[in-house]
Write an enzyme that holds these catalytic residues in place. Structure first.
Site, short mmCIF file in Angstrom:
data_model
loop_
_atom_site.label_atom_id
_atom_site.label_comp_id
_atom_site.label_asym_id
_atom_site.label_seq_id
_atom_site.Cartn_x
_atom_site.Cartn_y
_atom_site.Cartn_z
N LYS A 1 66.85 35.98 61.19
CA LYS A 1 66.09 35.71 59.98
C LYS A 1 65.55 36.99 59.37
O LYS A 1 65.06 36.98 58.25
CB LYS A 1 64.94 34.75 60.29
CG LYS A 1 63.95 35.26 61.33
CD LYS A 1 63.02 34.16 61.76
CE LYS A 1 62.10 34.61 62.90
NZ LYS A 1 61.32 33.51 63.46
N LYS B 1 58.35 48.74 64.20
CA LYS B 1 57.66 47.96 63.18
C LYS B 1 56.74 48.82 62.32
O LYS B 1 56.60 48.58 61.12
CB LYS B 1 56.86 46.83 63.83
CG LYS B 1 57.73 45.73 64.42
CD LYS B 1 56.90 44.58 64.95
CE LYS B 1 57.78 43.47 65.49
NZ LYS B 1 56.98 42.33 66.01
N LYS C 1 73.99 39.79 65.31
CA LYS C 1 73.47 38.49 65.72
C LYS C 1 72.86 37.79 64.51
O LYS C 1 72.33 38.44 63.61
CB LYS C 1 72.40 38.66 66.80
CG LYS C 1 72.94 39.09 68.15
CD LYS C 1 71.82 39.29 69.16
CE LYS C 1 71.13 37.98 69.51
NZ LYS C 1 70.12 38.13 70.57
#
Length: 326
Positions: free
Chosen positions: A195, A111, A192
């Protein structure tokens, strides 16, 4: 009864993969375990958000979780920031985890590379996650493989705390939940459904308009050989549709393949089944959305139950440390 804890961040919509792969298992789990589910709004603050966004998303996600079948009268469902013991316990966790342990967390590395501003909380959030889990004397945490490292560091912190101050925290176990449906991106079935991959046409959200849901499923990528069989390695697009249809109807994807000799009808049936599956969820969500006071009442029930457990754990931790009583 086994106590289970799981949390979910209020970021974006709940998509079909989230629901069929995880949340539907939670609905069953609440009747089989002492289940605690938390909308972890404080974790959402590790990345910059506009004012009000986290609150709005927390309300929406809470309503959606209730609409899927989570019952605050059966399980404990609450918003993280409504139980102040989470932040208080997080400090104790930070004092018992090393810089080196935090620096080895894979998700921080991933991240931090994606954002220009990297907050200190993004580095220390495993300590808050450990607090989330340990406050409830959690026995089991249902996780995927990508989250196993977080349970391991939680156990390490708890063991260190217990070694320094006496038995205080239950050591949780990471458990792989019962296999949910394998739901892949409709346009790129090697990935997969997610979002975060910016694949609008490949993702179906639980609250999408039924016409859009049907359109996206009917437009799903398949292949050119025309054979309907369940084989994710060789036929990922077709297998994804069979998996979705099976999850929506309670069937077996391999057995369902025998019912089809063309992709078109498979797409139509999968689309119709998903629309029918989500219809009552959308209807219940609309009721809750129209009555935010009812949502607040239900969340308060959950927060009161959670606070009773969490406050007892924090009292035990502070007494064992030997902090001056207030």
């Amino acid at each position: 009864m086994t106590r289970v804890f799981s949390g979910i961040q209020p970021s974006g919509e709940l998509h079909l993969g989230n629901y069929l792969g995880a949340v539907r298992n939670w609905v069953a789990m609440q009747h089989e375990t002492d289940a605690v589910f938390c909308v972890v709004d404080l974790h959402a603050l590790t990345l910059p958000k506009p004012p009000g966004e986290v609150g709005r998303e927390s309300l929406r996600l809470s309503q959606l979780l209730m609409a899927t079948g989570l019952d605050p009268e059966v399980c404990i469902l609450f918003v993280q920031s409504h139980v102040r013991e989470h932040t208080e316990c997080a400090w104790l966790m930070q004092c018992n985890v090393s810089f080196g342990e935090l620096s080895r967390m894979v998700q921080f590395k991933d991240k931090s590379d994606q954002h220009e501003f990297v907050s200190g909380s993004l580095f220390t959030y495993p300590a808050l996650q450990a607090a989330d889990i340990l406050l409830y004397d959690t026995n089991e945490v249902p996780v995927g493989e990508d989250q196993r490292q977080h349970i391991e560091i939680t156990r390490d912190i708890a063991e260190r705390f217990n070694g320094r101050f006496g038995e205080t925290f239950v050591l949780p176990q990471a458990v792989i939940p019962p296999a949910g449906a394998r739901v892949m991106d409709l346009q790129n079935p090697s990935n997969k459904m997610s979002k975060s991959l910016d694949s609008e046409k490949g993702t179906v959200n639980v609250l999408d308009d039924p016409k859009r849901i049907a359109k996206e499923i009917r437009s799903a990528v398949t292949d050119n050989d025309g054979a309907v069989r369940f084989d994710f390695a060789e036929k990922p697009g077709v297998s994804n549709l069979l998996s979705i249809l099976a999850a929506a109807t309670g069937g077996d994807p391999a057995a369902l393949a025998d019912d089809y000799d063309q992709y078109g009808q498979l797409k139509v049936d999968a689309a119709d089944a998903v629309v029918a599956l989500l219809e009552p969820i959308q209807a219940r969500f609309a009721e809750l959305e129209a009555d935010p006071a009812e949502t607040a009442r239900l969340l308060k029930i959950g927060a009161d139950k959670a606070r009773e457990i969490a406050s007892n754990t924090m009292t035990r931790a502070k007494e064992n440390i030997g902090l001056l009583a207030d």
